[in-house]
Enzyme design. Sequence first.
Site, PDB file in Angstrom:
ATOM      1  N   GLU A  41      11.232 -12.013  17.476  1.00 29.48           N
ATOM      2  CA  GLU A  41      12.194 -11.667  16.425  1.00 29.48           C
ATOM      3  C   GLU A  41      11.497 -11.030  15.224  1.00 29.48           C
ATOM      4  O   GLU A  41      11.961 -10.016  14.680  1.00 29.48           O
ATOM      5  CB  GLU A  41      12.950 -12.924  15.988  1.00 29.48           C
ATOM      6  CG  GLU A  41      13.828 -12.754  14.766  1.00 29.48           C
ATOM      7  CD  GLU A  41      15.009 -11.823  14.973  1.00 29.48           C
ATOM      8  OE1 GLU A  41      15.664 -11.465  13.974  1.00 29.48           O
ATOM      9  OE2 GLU A  41      15.278 -11.431  16.136  1.00 29.48           O
ATOM     10  N   HIS A  63      32.394  -4.624  33.509  1.00 26.41           N
ATOM     11  CA  HIS A  63      31.275  -3.718  33.240  1.00 26.41           C
ATOM     12  C   HIS A  63      30.891  -2.941  34.497  1.00 26.41           C
ATOM     13  O   HIS A  63      30.618  -1.730  34.435  1.00 26.41           O
ATOM     14  CB  HIS A  63      30.073  -4.494  32.716  1.00 26.41           C
ATOM     15  CG  HIS A  63      28.836  -3.668  32.589  1.00 26.41           C
ATOM     16  ND1 HIS A  63      28.744  -2.570  31.754  1.00 26.41           N
ATOM     17  CD2 HIS A  63      27.617  -3.758  33.220  1.00 26.41           C
ATOM     18  CE1 HIS A  63      27.545  -2.021  31.868  1.00 26.41           C
ATOM     19  NE2 HIS A  63      26.852  -2.716  32.745  1.00 26.41           N
ATOM     20  N   HIS A  95      10.338  -7.515  15.997  1.00 29.01           N
ATOM     21  CA  HIS A  95      11.462  -6.580  15.985  1.00 29.01           C
ATOM     22  C   HIS A  95      11.847  -6.200  14.559  1.00 29.01           C
ATOM     23  O   HIS A  95      12.113  -5.027  14.263  1.00 29.01           O
ATOM     24  CB  HIS A  95      12.658  -7.198  16.701  1.00 29.01           C
ATOM     25  CG  HIS A  95      13.892  -6.357  16.663  1.00 29.01           C
ATOM     26  ND1 HIS A  95      13.918  -5.044  17.097  1.00 29.01           N
ATOM     27  CD2 HIS A  95      15.154  -6.628  16.217  1.00 29.01           C
ATOM     28  CE1 HIS A  95      15.133  -4.549  16.942  1.00 29.01           C
ATOM     29  NE2 HIS A  95      15.891  -5.484  16.400  1.00 29.01           N
ATOM     30  N   HIS A 109      16.688  -0.875  32.173  1.00 35.62           N
ATOM     31  CA  HIS A 109      18.131  -0.636  32.231  1.00 35.62           C
ATOM     32  C   HIS A 109      18.642  -0.167  30.874  1.00 35.62           C
ATOM     33  O   HIS A 109      19.454   0.775  30.783  1.00 35.62           O
ATOM     34  CB  HIS A 109      18.826  -1.928  32.656  1.00 35.62           C
ATOM     35  CG  HIS A 109      20.272  -1.774  33.011  1.00 35.62           C
ATOM     36  ND1 HIS A 109      20.721  -0.880  33.954  1.00 35.62           N
ATOM     37  CD2 HIS A 109      21.382  -2.404  32.546  1.00 35.62           C
ATOM     38  CE1 HIS A 109      22.034  -0.968  34.063  1.00 35.62           C
ATOM     39  NE2 HIS A 109      22.463  -1.879  33.213  1.00 35.62           N
ATOM     40  N   HIS A 135      26.245  -4.142  18.328  1.00 34.22           N
ATOM     41  CA  HIS A 135      24.920  -3.932  17.727  1.00 34.22           C
ATOM     42  C   HIS A 135      24.105  -2.890  18.479  1.00 34.22           C
ATOM     43  O   HIS A 135      23.528  -1.974  17.879  1.00 34.22           O
ATOM     44  CB  HIS A 135      24.181  -5.275  17.672  1.00 34.22           C
ATOM     45  CG  HIS A 135      22.959  -5.250  16.822  1.00 34.22           C
ATOM     46  ND1 HIS A 135      21.696  -5.095  17.343  1.00 34.22           N
ATOM     47  CD2 HIS A 135      22.798  -5.365  15.486  1.00 34.22           C
ATOM     48  CE1 HIS A 135      20.811  -5.122  16.373  1.00 34.22           C
ATOM     49  NE2 HIS A 135      21.446  -5.281  15.231  1.00 34.22           N
TER      50      HIS A 135
END
Length: 320
Positions: free
Chosen positions: A58, A216, A61, A278, A123
């Site tokens: 975290e 999806h 990032h 992906h 996001h």
Amino acid sequence: MTKTLKWLAVVSTICMIFVLIGGALVTKTGSGAGCGKSWPLCEGKLLPSDITPELIIELSHRLVSGIGAMIVAVLSFLAWKRLGHIREVKFLSFMSIFFLVLQALIGAAAVKWGQSDFVMALHFGISLISFAAVFLLMLLIFEVDKKMDTSRLFIQKKHRIEIYLLTCYTLFVVYTGALVRHAHASLVCKDWPFCTNNAPFAFADFRLDQWIQMGHRLAAAVLFIWTLSLFLRTLRYYKGNKVMFWGSMTLIILIFFQVFFGAMVIFTTLNLGIALMHALVISCFFSLLCYYVLLSGRCASNSTVKTKRNTTDLEHYAKS
């Protein structure tokens, strides 16, 4: 200055890739709470004493996002100042900064107060738009010396509209994929492409997370078929145009890899490297689509100007 801008644009694009992948890594490893309820500091400190893997992910990032934001801000300012006469530059400069700040604020709000899965799924899409804006800005900067001249490219109106729609639909598919991750629905279906889980296939027995997963997959299947259809028609109508041909070829390769990695996520039970690939492939796919949106916008503008000129000429001829 052009050379400096090119280098800065390349560095900014690479930084945005790390921001995208870093965000996906945070989500896939469940590290969103790695720094507790504190933002932008971590546990209220610049460097906490209790170091955990989630904290490292975290905090890394956040650090990469902060550095990336500063570099993109410098790029946007210089591009606006030096290349503001190019009509798309000011718009893309604003978009790259605006959506980068917006995704940071959503991330901060999620840390401080928490957000629903449906809100947090936005996001990644917002980060994707910011990345695409920086990517397009880089391409515009490289066009300055005419080594990437696309001024003579013509795209038919029906295909321009289809490119716009396909780009918007891709964002929707990206949202459904992000929702799968945030709803922890990645492995609720143990097989692919259907969701039998070694039992008779029945929609009525699906839970919400299974509906999210299968929704999806259906959306992704439509995207694959639509991209393949557009590719085949591009070969028919634009086979002599290198930009359209190689661009559509790249799109079809990317969508094949996207489907492949999506299936492998299930078969490898959410292998982290494959899951990140992906996310990376769909980012490249969307950014390339955005480039064709830009080219389509130019074609539409040129067609409008040409129509006005012809109308003016006809009026002048009638008066004479």
